[in-house]
Design an enzyme around this catalytic site. Sequence first.
Site, PDB file in Angstrom:
ATOM      1  N   THR A   1       0.861  -1.185   0.000  1.00 53.03           N
ATOM      2  CA  THR A   1       0.000   0.000   0.000  1.00 53.03           C
ATOM      3  C   THR A   1       0.896   1.232   0.000  1.00 53.03           C
ATOM      4  O   THR A   1       1.544   1.524   1.007  1.00 53.03           O
ATOM      5  CB  THR A   1      -0.907   0.008   1.243  1.00 53.03           C
ATOM      6  OG1 THR A   1      -1.741  -1.155   1.191  1.00 53.03           O
ATOM      7  CG2 THR A   1      -1.760   1.256   1.300  1.00 53.03           C
TER       8      THR A   1
ATOM      9  N   LYS B   1      -6.792   1.678  -3.423  1.00 55.11           N
ATOM     10  CA  LYS B   1      -6.486   0.969  -2.171  1.00 55.11           C
ATOM     11  C   LYS B   1      -6.611   1.921  -0.974  1.00 55.11           C
ATOM     12  O   LYS B   1      -7.187   1.580   0.061  1.00 55.11           O
ATOM     13  CB  LYS B   1      -5.071   0.390  -2.257  1.00 55.11           C
ATOM     14  CG  LYS B   1      -4.486  -0.117  -0.957  1.00 55.11           C
ATOM     15  CD  LYS B   1      -5.251  -1.288  -0.360  1.00 55.11           C
ATOM     16  CE  LYS B   1      -4.599  -1.734   0.959  1.00 55.11           C
ATOM     17  NZ  LYS B   1      -5.460  -2.626   1.736  1.00 55.11           N
TER      18      LYS B   1
ATOM     19  N   LYS C   1      -0.202   5.102   9.286  1.00 54.56           N
ATOM     20  CA  LYS C   1       0.583   5.346   8.070  1.00 54.56           C
ATOM     21  C   LYS C   1      -0.350   5.532   6.873  1.00 54.56           C
ATOM     22  O   LYS C   1      -0.183   6.447   6.057  1.00 54.56           O
ATOM     23  CB  LYS C   1       1.523   4.146   7.847  1.00 54.56           C
ATOM     24  CG  LYS C   1       2.534   4.318   6.745  1.00 54.56           C
ATOM     25  CD  LYS C   1       2.160   3.575   5.458  1.00 54.56           C
ATOM     26  CE  LYS C   1       2.017   2.079   5.648  1.00 54.56           C
ATOM     27  NZ  LYS C   1       1.537   1.440   4.384  1.00 54.56           N
TER      28      LYS C   1
END
Lengths: 299, 299, 299, 299
Positions: free
Chosen positions: D99, D175, D244
């Site tokens: 990701t 995503k 994150k």
Amino acid sequence: MTTQAENTVGFIGLGQMGLGMATRLLESGQSLVVYNRTQDKARPLADAGARIANHPADTATKGGIVISMLADDAAVEGLFDDQLLARLGPGGLHLSMSTLGPATATRLAERHKAHGVDYVACPVFGRPDAARAGKLWLCLSGPASARTRLETLLAAMGQGVYEFGDDPAAANVTKLAGNFLIASAIEAMSEAYSLAEKHGVDADAVHQLLTQTLFACPIYQNYGKAIVEQRFTPPGFTLRLGAKDMRLVQDAARAAEMPMPLASLLGDRFLRMLAGGQGDIDWTGIAADQRQAAGLISQ
Amino acid sequence: MTTQAENTVGFIGLGQMGLGMATRLLESGQSLVVYNRTQDKARPLADAGARIANHPADTATKGGIVISMLADDAAVEGLFDDQLLARLGPGGLHLSMSTLGPATATRLAERHKAHGVDYVACPVFGRPDAARAGKLWLCLSGPASARTRLETLLAAMGQGVYEFGDDPAAANVTKLAGNFLIASAIEAMSEAYSLAEKHGVDADAVHQLLTQTLFACPIYQNYGKAIVEQRFTPPGFTLRLGAKDMRLVQDAARAAEMPMPLASLLGDRFLRMLAGGQGDIDWTGIAADQRQAAGLISQ
Amino acid sequence: MTTQAENTVGFIGLGQMGLGMATRLLESGQSLVVYNRTQDKARPLADAGARIANHPADTATKGGIVISMLADDAAVEGLFDDQLLARLGPGGLHLSMSTLGPATATRLAERHKAHGVDYVACPVFGRPDAARAGKLWLCLSGPASARTRLETLLAAMGQGVYEFGDDPAAANVTKLAGNFLIASAIEAMSEAYSLAEKHGVDADAVHQLLTQTLFACPIYQNYGKAIVEQRFTPPGFTLRLGAKDMRLVQDAARAAEMPMPLASLLGDRFLRMLAGGQGDIDWTGIAADQRQAAGLISQ
Amino acid sequence: MTTQAENTVGFIGLGQMGLGMATRLLESGQSLVVYNRTQDKARPLADAGARIANHPADTATKGGIVISMLADDAAVEGLFDDQLLARLGPGGLHLSMSTLGPATATRLAERHKAHGVDYVACPVFGRPDAARAGKLWLCLSGPASARTRLETLLAAMGQGVYEFGDDPAAANVTKLAGNFLIASAIEAMSEAYSLAEKHGVDADAVHQLLTQTLFACPIYQNYGKAIVEQRFTPPGFTLRLGAKDMRLVQDAARAAEMPMPLASLLGDRFLRMLAGGQGDIDWTGIAADQRQAAGLISQ
């Protein structure tokens, strides 16, 4: 003496603020009949010459003036009922100095009008020491003739009067705007000073710089100092009262159908503090939640 | 004369702020060699006695001083490359007056150190007119000996210097804290004054009351007036620069692993303005978005 | 026939939802006496065999059942006054199916109890077509014996009943929690799909992926499709009603003294829409504000 | 055998996800050469027939394929350096399944192109057990010919592939949009269930109702259950990784110059958790902060 009785003014609500204001009025030569739910608080005023009423309605005389300084909207709406207003009657005047929502002010004004009583809003800025010294800032609105009638009383309590026209709601909106600005400044300093602290920068030095230059005004200087020193007791103005005022601000925004994102943020910050059992510390204490959020205080 | 050359100071970045600061330095008797990407802006300084450099590195002399006042972190990191730093060399000093992120300051300080150059951070508070008049407020941090060396230069540019120790990042954190406080005040007034307006209360009267009493300081007085008058051009400080600074504040919070909810709210407010093509108006212009949100301006 | 009259159930509130529910009840063989403020809306039900009441209290029979499906708390509190409750009297039952605040439910339950009337809360999930088809999801709480008495009626209106105990407030908290989750999903998709769009990614393709996998459920599939297609009229549930429900959620959080930051964010989003005159479009329409915020629609 | 070597695929990154994916590829008959910073983690794969590389570049063969599944943008940018890309060379392909931010994907694609290597983005949805079972959902974007070449590999790892065109950034935006929707659902349930709990309503009963009806999909069912049961360890996906990803979402919004207020709220929620030392629990653990905020857990 009839003259004496006619000039006597009622005063309801002897919390930290009300006590200072009533004391100041007595000092200025004004005769008072005072009421407080817990009578103990009225005693110092009796010593200073005030008459104590056993019932709120006993503070009212036909065509006279009653001043109120109470904790919230419900207290004012509860005490100024038909009985009290009937006693004041035509020519009577209620000088309402609590911080209330504008919708409450409008409702109260209508109820007073039905009894021929003038409703004048005059919420104040200043802490208890300013109240005691007659140095409050006063936001005044209500019927013009009624405002004129209050000049002497207001001069005894405040260092300045700002007028906002005939609508009693207007002074309350102004007061809420002011309290919202104060809470916003507390939030901003809480975040800024915790940022400094986390980066190893002396928060007090940052505070000195900012409040000697761009923000050289009482709110930043005094509240900022409390934040830097993490000194939240004894409270000058409790978090619980701050939460109540943020709620009034949010309600005023809703009523006007408009968003106030910073007010929402503050509302949630205060609610978190209340949920954590911190309602009785000073409202600058939201800085403690921010320091905890930043990991500067262990959870 | 060698002495003349040795005393000549480099100055890079002649935007609204830099131009005022360089002009002020020339007036104080300081000889300058200046550089700006678009040379046109340097012309007034040439007339006032400055030498124009054709390349940033030409502002540097061995062991000398170069001052920079640039738009953002990337500009400073781009211009102060190995070539320029090698020219400054051991004993050289870079007085970096832009508003930068603390992480950038730390990175720059390390790169400078590798060339024996001192990196001193000195971001400023004040608008272009204060820069021109030598009335800026200066936040200083960096190696102690280097700070001492700068006293005369700083005295020409500022009305006061606040020192934050040896770490160049510290002054930048302080500057960001200050800009965050200003943006917060703008947001708070934007919301408060639109609340007043929606309730039919004169926002200017509210502004007068608050800025003559609790908020009697320049930020509230000046920015609040612009908000009340809806006067957002010409910009004193653009919304785009404000957005950049909010981003730096948010990055500093992230780096310190701490939340700053009000900074997040401001970041989003500024992004909405940028998305709407409003980057070039003054940053008080976020008040226009709030008025639109409140339905006071048609969408 | 007395038996007939005894079995007849009152039904108050024939908006989009109420009309479908009442029609469904008639189809199931239930005899009804219906009331709506604007009688026009009751006509189709008359054709289907319902009796029309001219006054809300005329829907009540001693010891009988009245169902209400009204727009807001004030409407229910206004209509279920002492007159109507006295008509229902001991053994009577009010099945309150509107989305109300828990505090209102508690207040209503007390008022009903004073007349010997059971107050049962049963807010519903589902749009008008589900109401018409008897496919609503029902959240039920109130006195156990009263709940048992309602089984046949509820079976006619819903495809499933979830019970939350004796406290009528409980079903309302649950309903508000559900509407809050829906509004949160709308907000999340609005932000996510506008992010995709701004990055040049096909929002519909993102929607297909997500709603065929992780979010393969009606709320994401149906509301997400409306967002992608920017189809906000005719409304299934208006923004104004959504705003009302967010207000009820926020009030429930306040009453419980706890923050709900996402509810606050939603509250402000809805208020911005109302201020912009968008109260009558579907509540998925908050996506339009997000697209405007992102600069995808010109201001 | 040359053929064998040519068909061997490199695999870098053997965390919980990567290990499952690599194991699944081996089971499907794919020969692999694997690399992980800490070699211990590669051992189970060696037992299953994989070759272990001592250096990332050793996973690459001229014109071959390397798959990466790494923790963050910096790891991918660090490992896919000029040395590794030169080894892959013209005709080579990097299937990047981490990701990442879209800006990183764009930067990586350019760097790969300079070496004649195709960069294909294919971030995945699914937890470690889905990776092990070859049941991931795959978001694919990159050069069309390269995507075709990957069909067999992708079929071994996923239960479905969704394609987003030629731009590698597109799959990453998708995503991030998905992870943002998941985090939003966690936040919404955290607030809703704590509201229920504070009002004395059984949060599990609320959860049952909602996830059997409107929200009958895996995210709500599984994450909601963890929230109701307050079961945040062992983590399926850590709070630190969630933080994150929220940062990547916020950066993508900034890059596109648009506000995402809910992403900001989530960013701050995660930062508060990190500041409190909670980075290693599951990301559903933000529910614990909400319960603390609500006063349901003592501070």
